[in-house]
Each structure stands twice: as structure tokens, then as C-alpha cells.
Design an enzyme around this catalytic site. Structure first.
Site, mmCIF file in Angstrom:
data_model
loop_
_atom_site.group_PDB
_atom_site.id
_atom_site.type_symbol
_atom_site.label_atom_id
_atom_site.label_comp_id
_atom_site.label_asym_id
_atom_site.label_seq_id
_atom_site.Cartn_x
_atom_site.Cartn_y
_atom_site.Cartn_z
ATOM 1 N N CYS A 156 -33.366 -7.208 -33.400
ATOM 2 C CA CYS A 156 -33.945 -7.958 -32.274
ATOM 3 C C CYS A 156 -35.089 -7.190 -31.635
ATOM 4 C CB CYS A 156 -32.877 -8.297 -31.232
ATOM 5 S SG CYS A 156 -31.575 -9.378 -31.864
ATOM 6 N N ARG A 157 -34.760 -6.218 -30.792
ATOM 7 C CA ARG A 157 -35.794 -5.604 -29.960
ATOM 8 C C ARG A 157 -36.776 -4.723 -30.720
ATOM 9 N NH1 ARG A 157 -31.639 -2.932 -26.021
ATOM 10 N NH2 ARG A 157 -30.557 -2.867 -28.026
ATOM 11 N N SER A 158 -36.271 -3.792 -31.545
ATOM 12 C CA SER A 158 -37.225 -2.846 -32.160
ATOM 13 C C SER A 158 -38.110 -3.479 -33.230
ATOM 14 C CB SER A 158 -36.527 -1.573 -32.660
ATOM 15 O OG SER A 158 -35.554 -1.846 -33.640
ATOM 16 N N ASN B 158 -31.532 -3.016 -34.764
ATOM 17 C CA ASN B 158 -32.801 -3.133 -35.513
ATOM 18 C C ASN B 158 -32.996 -4.545 -36.091
ATOM 19 O OD1 ASN B 158 -34.442 -1.774 -38.457
ATOM 20 N ND2 ASN B 158 -35.337 -2.118 -36.487
ATOM 21 N N ASP C 205 -30.781 -5.995 -24.258
ATOM 22 C CA ASP C 205 -30.325 -6.476 -25.561
ATOM 23 C C ASP C 205 -30.121 -7.992 -25.500
ATOM 24 O OD1 ASP C 205 -29.012 -7.018 -27.897
ATOM 25 O OD2 ASP C 205 -27.580 -5.368 -27.723
ATOM 26 N N CYS D 12 -33.795 0.516 -31.542
ATOM 27 C CA CYS D 12 -32.785 -0.146 -30.716
ATOM 28 C C CYS D 12 -31.438 0.038 -31.399
ATOM 29 C CB CYS D 12 -33.139 -1.616 -30.469
ATOM 30 S SG CYS D 12 -33.220 -2.627 -31.960
HETATM 31 P P1 4NP Z 1 -30.939 -5.125 -31.115
HETATM 32 O O1 4NP Z 1 -29.791 -6.204 -30.816
HETATM 33 O O2 4NP Z 1 -30.349 -3.767 -30.815
HETATM 34 O O3 4NP Z 1 -32.032 -5.494 -30.164
HETATM 35 O O4 4NP Z 1 -31.321 -5.297 -32.581
HETATM 36 C C1 4NP Z 1 -28.530 -6.129 -31.430
HETATM 37 C C2 4NP Z 1 -28.336 -6.731 -32.654
HETATM 38 C C3 4NP Z 1 -27.096 -6.685 -33.268
HETATM 39 C C4 4NP Z 1 -26.058 -6.037 -32.631
HETATM 40 C C5 4NP Z 1 -26.240 -5.417 -31.423
HETATM 41 C C6 4NP Z 1 -27.498 -5.467 -30.823
HETATM 42 N N1 4NP Z 1 -24.776 -6.013 -33.234
HETATM 43 O O5 4NP Z 1 -23.842 -5.481 -32.632
HETATM 44 O O6 4NP Z 1 -24.594 -6.531 -34.359
#
Ligand code: 4NP
Length: 159
Positions: free
Chosen positions: A19-21, A17, A131, A14
Site C-alpha cells: 500500500c503505502r511504500s 509493501n 496504514d 512500510c
Molecule cells: P502497507 O499496508 O504497510 O501500507 O503495505 C499493509 C498491507 C498489508 C498488511 C499490513 C499493512 N498485512 O498485514 O497483510
């Protein structure tokens, strides 16, 4: 020897890294454990470098813990060797896929890329995993609901 249609080394990707992945990694490992499936390698990484070394987001960890999953992955960024080391690399949304295509060093590497949409059930209302970072608690529950379905389908597709 690994058959090309039986990927056993799967990297979930994702953006952050956190939340989702890492949730996908945890859900997939739990599916494999419940199936007593051996010999798989499951990992996750982000296309971004904002949170390297961090545990998953505390909201993601809490939501996962309520479902019996302990997410202990430490955030890392996608690296060039991932395109060698993994059989398939699964992105969570179109943005992840575009970033992965840019990062892929060879056409063989591009061929390893898969969109999570391939594994989401028809009729679930989503063709990506949204997200949850800027969303409320329900965003994290949705991520886990979608990933539980997708990971069961990944297992069925490649077992
Ligand atoms: P993820 O979510 O891609 O599912 O891990 C996010 C976590 C942090 C950020 C963006 C998306 N960020 O911009 O810090």
C-alpha cells in the site's frame, strides 16, 4: 560521487509493501519525471513478508491510477544489502521505524533512517502516513495526498 547531503538512492519502507511504500515509490518517480530529474534510484520494500511477489493492493492501484500513476512494483522484504545500497531509507510510521532500527546492521545504517514526518507539511494534521489496509477508500486517497506533499518536499530537500 554522491554528496552525503544529496541522497539519490531512496528506499521507501512500510509494513506490507503493498500500500503505502509502493505508492511512495510511484509518486516519487512521478515527481522526478515531471522535474526531468535524472540519476535517482527509487525503490520500496516492506518490513513484513506477507505479500512477497505481489503487485500493490488493488485498492491502492485503483486510487493511484485515477491520479495517472501505474503502480507495478512487486512486493519484497527489506534485506540487509538495502542498508548499503541506499543513501536514505524512509519509513511511513513509528512502527516501521522501530522495525528498521532493529534490522539495521550498523550504526551507519541506522543513520540512514528517516521518518516520513520530516517531509510532511506542518499543519497537514499528520506526522505519519496511516496504514490504509483495514480502512475504506478514503484511507487510500489520504495516503496519496500525504505522499504527494512529502515527495515534493523530498525532491526540494535533496535536488
Ligand atoms: P502497507 O499496508 O504497510 O501500507 O503495505 C499493509 C498491507 C498489508 C498488511 C499490513 C499493512 N498485512 O498485514 O497483510
Amino acid at each position: 560521487m554522491n554528496e552525503p547531503n544529496k541522497p539519490r538512492k531512496i528506499l521507501f519502507v512500510c509494513l506490507g509493501n503493498i500500500c503505502r511504500s509502493p505508492a511512495a515509490e510511484g509518486v516519487m518517480k512521478s515527481v522526478l519525471e515531471s522535474e526531468n530529474a535524472k540519476g535517482w534510484t527509487i525503490d520500496s520494500a516492506g518490513t513484513g513478508d506477507y505479500h512477497i511477489g505481489d503487485l500493490p493492493d488493488s485498492r491502492m492501484r485503483s486510487a493511484a491510477r485515477r491520479r495517472g500513476l501505474d503502480l507495478v512494483h512487486r512486493c519484497r522484504q527489506v534485506r540487509e544489502s538495502d542498508f548499503e545500497d541506499f543513501d536514505i531509507i524512509i519509513g511511513m510510521d513509528a512502527n516501521n521505524m522501530a522495525n528498521l532500527r532493529r534490522m539495521a546492521p550498523t550504526t551507519e545504517a541506522v543513520a540512514k533512517l528517516k521518518h516520513i514526518a520530516e517531509f510532511l507539511p506542518a499543519g497537514c494534521g499528520y506526522d505519519y502516513v496511516p496504514d490504509p489496509y483495514y480502512e475504506g477508500a478514503e484511507g487510500f486517497e489520504l495516503v496519496l495526498d500525504l505522499l504527494e506533499n512529502a515527495c515534493r518536499n523530498i525532491y526540494q530537500a535533496y535536488k
